[in-house]
Scaffold this motif. Sequence first.
Motif, PDB file in Angstrom:
ATOM      1  N   ALA A 159       0.828  -1.196   0.142  1.00 35.44           N
ATOM      2  CA  ALA A 159      -0.029   0.009  -0.170  1.00 35.44           C
ATOM      3  C   ALA A 159       0.865   1.271   0.109  1.00 35.44           C
ATOM      4  O   ALA A 159       0.611   2.112  -0.781  1.00 35.44           O
ATOM      5  N   ALA A 160       1.833   1.434   0.622  1.00 35.19           N
ATOM      6  CA  ALA A 160       2.980   2.375   0.912  1.00 35.19           C
ATOM      7  C   ALA A 160       3.464   2.602  -0.297  1.00 35.19           C
ATOM      8  O   ALA A 160       3.750   3.722  -0.854  1.00 35.19           O
ATOM      9  N   ARG A 161       3.931   1.429  -1.084  1.00 35.35           N
ATOM     10  CA  ARG A 161       4.424   1.445  -2.339  1.00 35.35           C
ATOM     11  C   ARG A 161       3.840   2.253  -3.420  1.00 35.35           C
ATOM     12  O   ARG A 161       4.271   2.829  -4.376  1.00 35.35           O
ATOM     13  N   LEU A 167       0.430   7.145   2.663  1.00 36.95           N
ATOM     14  CA  LEU A 167       0.088   6.355   3.624  1.00 36.95           C
ATOM     15  C   LEU A 167       0.657   7.102   5.027  1.00 36.95           C
ATOM     16  O   LEU A 167       1.641   7.029   5.176  1.00 36.95           O
ATOM     17  N   ARG A 168      -0.474   7.243   5.817  1.00 34.67           N
ATOM     18  CA  ARG A 168      -0.348   7.761   7.019  1.00 34.67           C
ATOM     19  C   ARG A 168       0.175   6.887   8.338  1.00 34.67           C
ATOM     20  O   ARG A 168      -0.935   6.083   8.812  1.00 34.67           O
ATOM     21  N   MET A 169       1.313   7.042   8.854  1.00 34.20           N
ATOM     22  CA  MET A 169       1.752   6.139   9.821  1.00 34.20           C
ATOM     23  C   MET A 169       1.944   7.204  11.121  1.00 34.20           C
ATOM     24  O   MET A 169       2.829   8.147  10.960  1.00 34.20           O
ATOM     25  N   ARG A 184      13.266   2.321   9.999  1.00 37.25           N
ATOM     26  CA  ARG A 184      14.012   1.116   9.482  1.00 37.25           C
ATOM     27  C   ARG A 184      13.034   0.351   8.594  1.00 37.25           C
ATOM     28  O   ARG A 184      13.697  -0.106   7.746  1.00 37.25           O
ATOM     29  N   LEU A 185      11.824   0.307   8.601  1.00 33.27           N
ATOM     30  CA  LEU A 185      10.962  -0.482   7.741  1.00 33.27           C
ATOM     31  C   LEU A 185      10.923   0.276   6.541  1.00 33.27           C
ATOM     32  O   LEU A 185      10.934  -0.505   5.378  1.00 33.27           O
ATOM     33  N   GLY A 190      12.078  -0.057   1.201  1.00 31.38           N
ATOM     34  CA  GLY A 190      12.304   1.035  -0.057  1.00 31.38           C
ATOM     35  C   GLY A 190      11.130   2.054  -0.342  1.00 31.38           C
ATOM     36  O   GLY A 190      10.570   2.203  -1.540  1.00 31.38           O
ATOM     37  N   ILE A 191      10.321   2.354   0.840  1.00 32.17           N
ATOM     38  CA  ILE A 191       9.051   2.996   0.480  1.00 32.17           C
ATOM     39  C   ILE A 191       9.084   4.219   1.517  1.00 32.17           C
ATOM     40  O   ILE A 191      10.251   4.484   2.189  1.00 32.17           O
ATOM     41  N   ARG A 192       8.164   5.087   1.524  1.00 34.53           N
ATOM     42  CA  ARG A 192       8.022   6.096   2.293  1.00 34.53           C
ATOM     43  C   ARG A 192       6.723   6.544   2.744  1.00 34.53           C
ATOM     44  O   ARG A 192       5.642   6.715   1.915  1.00 34.53           O
TER      45      ARG A 192
END
Length: 338
Positions: A159-161, A167-169, A184-185, A190-192
């Motif tokens: 979903a983040a990719r 995507l709100r974390m 770290r995740l 390789g996501i943001r």
Amino acid sequence: MVKLSRPASAGHGLPGRRAILALPALLAAHRAAAQAAFPEAGRTLQLIVPYPPGGGNDIGARALAPLLEQELGIGVVVQNRAGAASQIGMTQVARARPDGYTIGYGLWPQTTTLYLDTARQAGFTRESFTPLALHVVDPGAILVQAGSPLRSLADLVAAARARPDDLRMSDNGQLGHEHLASIRLQRLAGIRFNQIHYQGAGPAVTALLAGQTEAGIFAVGTSASLIRQGAMRAIAVLSREESPFLPGVATAVAQGYDIVAGSTRAFVGPAGLPAPVQARLAQALERAIASPEHADRMRQLSIPITFQGPEGFARYWIDEERTLGPLVAELTREGQRD
């Protein structure tokens, strides 16, 4: 005729000289007696929690406070001093009078990263505190709403990719264990994320439940009851082994992401606490933490007790500082501290 008195002989002057020579010893004895009197009857101990009500620190402090009262024989008042990712409350502890009547229940690595991040100008360091006792090491967990379509780390990463920087974390504060685990995740996958910081677990949990964020990282003790109530669902535990409080929830390691993180909660006083006062507080905390009543209460709260005394906690803190120093410096250079 006026008689002149004779000068006092050396023998006549001895009592005064002896009194003067004995003064330092008398003062030392007076100080020792004052220290031995700690805690004084009728005084109250302030236990500062640098987070809002409802989070793991607040819950743990309030569970322990009545038992600490019994051990010390004085009142213990829990005071929430939230703000600036615990910086406000921890500053109050660091600046308190070192008499033993003000102590703090802080969170690590949050306390350490506050002063390692030079941009924050925290105004305190490790040397600003007297270690008293390490209480809890509570592993983290990645959570979503119970009705979320995200059911695993693979789903979250996908979903983040698909939605970079969207995507709100949520986390409980900048450069806390939750934020560092999220970083770290993101690096491993390789996501943001669109990372959103809150002033403690209480507001962060509320935001997730209200749908203001889509996922969050919280300590198991903070989230276990909400999971049992069916309000949230855990999709990963950030420990080497599954948590006994979240049976059946796979670890991040088992899902292919080597992420181990958690919330360490501990008691400190301001620097300069007299050794007898430090020892008395440490002893009272150890007895309260080791009591069967507290063990039962913490099991009910799904919070694991991981006790260490002042020396063990001090070593833990030094090791954490050495480990996190280069990482915080790197994140600051790269602009990822936000």
